[in-house]
Write an enzyme that holds these catalytic residues in place. Structure first.
Site, short mmCIF file in Angstrom:
data_model
loop_
_atom_site.label_atom_id
_atom_site.label_comp_id
_atom_site.label_asym_id
_atom_site.label_seq_id
_atom_site.Cartn_x
_atom_site.Cartn_y
_atom_site.Cartn_z
N SER A 173 0.83 -1.32 -0.49
CA SER A 173 -0.27 0.12 0.19
C SER A 173 0.93 0.91 0.02
O SER A 173 1.10 1.34 -1.28
CB SER A 173 -1.02 0.36 0.96
OG SER A 173 -2.18 1.15 1.21
N GLU B 59 -1.41 -1.48 -9.02
CA GLU B 59 -2.97 -1.79 -7.68
C GLU B 59 -3.41 -1.26 -7.21
O GLU B 59 -2.95 0.38 -6.57
CB GLU B 59 -2.89 -3.44 -7.32
CG GLU B 59 -1.79 -3.01 -5.92
CD GLU B 59 -2.25 -2.58 -4.37
OE1 GLU B 59 -3.63 -2.71 -4.25
OE2 GLU B 59 -1.47 -1.95 -3.85
N HIS C 74 -5.40 -5.80 -2.49
CA HIS C 74 -5.47 -4.99 -0.86
C HIS C 74 -6.63 -6.80 0.07
O HIS C 74 -7.18 -6.07 1.09
CB HIS C 74 -5.98 -3.95 -1.21
CG HIS C 74 -5.16 -2.95 -0.65
ND1 HIS C 74 -4.38 -2.62 -1.51
CD2 HIS C 74 -5.19 -1.77 0.14
CE1 HIS C 74 -3.88 -1.15 -1.57
NE2 HIS C 74 -3.73 -0.68 0.27
#
Length: 284
Positions: free
Chosen positions: A111, A206, A274
């Site tokens: 992330s 992503e 995620h």
């Protein structure tokens, strides 16, 4: 990568973990799992959690210093970043990359920590791992345990074989190099000394919360940075909010439009994102 008796360092380079029972139990469970399943000890950074008095993330210099301490600790063979959020890029000016280079070990982050994963690789050449260690104690614990075993044993070449990246021989497959991660966070490195070289790499992308328009803007920025002129391909993981909004097909069409214009292939995977099925992938 590591052996029984070695240690894993836990840290938060982005937003610190909250001081609540859920976070404390997650950290304890992860530490127990590493000990039980891999024979690994744990070294806890003192910036892992929010400051108890202020309930704020520790200062950037403090987080950078804690990270450098883990690199300098010879017993620590890998670093697991358990944080996420927005603040990872704050620490970059405070990092001594010579210390990191002299003490090479993989940094695992996801992330917002796509920033650290790529910046350290760019400045030192050390291969890092795009991965969220917390999924080891998720509902997909068995799946993730095997994924980490495969990674630590070097048996993770399925990324290249699954997507037909490279040639047919093992040497050609293993020569594939990845860069990237979370699209929004990766772009924080644009225009900085920490932006990685993308020549002949496969760009991994992503996102969790970004909507269609924001992510299309990110792709446009990548084009304007010259990224699409350099890469050998694009590996598209989960774009969670776009999928929830029913715009996945439209987003993939935009990706493929760039690919057709610049002559590189696009692959898709459900194993980068995620959720708890996201597997580790080597960056660099």
């Amino acid at each position: 990568m590591w052996h029984p008796g070695d240690a894993i360092g836990f840290i938060s380079c982005s937003n610190g973990l909250t001081n609540n029972d859920r976070s404390l139990e997650m950290v304890s469970s992860l530490s127990r799992k590493l000990k039980h399943d891999f024979g690994l000890e744990t070294v806890m950074s003192d910036v892992l959690f929010l400051d108890k008095e202020t309930q704020q993330t520790e200062a950037p210099a403090s987080r950078a210093g804690a990270l450098l301490s883990l690199y300098s600790d010879a017993s620590v063979k890998a670093i697991f970043d358990l944080s996420g959020g927005d603040l990872a890029n704050e620490i970059l000016p405070y990092l001594d990359f010579e210390i990191i280079k002299k003490n090479p070990k993989p940094y695992f982050g996801y992330s917002d920590n796509s920033v650290i994963v790529n910046a350290i690789q760019a400045k030192t050449g050390i291969q890092n791992i795009l991965y969220n260690p917390k999924v080891l104690v998720s509902q997909e614990e068995a799946f993730q345990t095997q994924a980490l075993r495969d990674l630590s044993s070097g048996n993770d070449a399925d990324w290249t074989s699954t997507f037909g990246i490279g040639g047919n021989s093992d040497s050609e497959q293993s020569s594939v190099v990845f860069a990237g991660g979370n699209l929004r966070c990766f772009l924080k490195l644009a225009g900085t000394p920490y932006w990685p070289e993308l020549e002949n790499k496969v760009l991994v992308l992503e996102s969790a919360g970004g909507r269609y328009e924001a992510m299309c803007s990110g792709l446009a920025q990548l084009e304007q940075l010259g990224a699409f002129e350099k890469i050998n391909g694009m590996l598209i993981g989960q774009f969670t909010q776009i999928e929830l909004d029913g715009k996945k097909a439209a987003f993939l069409a935009v990706c493929r439009n760039y690919a057709s214009r610049y002559g590189f292939p696009v692959w898709e995977t459900a194993f980068i994102g995620h959720d708890d099925h996201s597997k580790p992938i080597r960056i660099g």
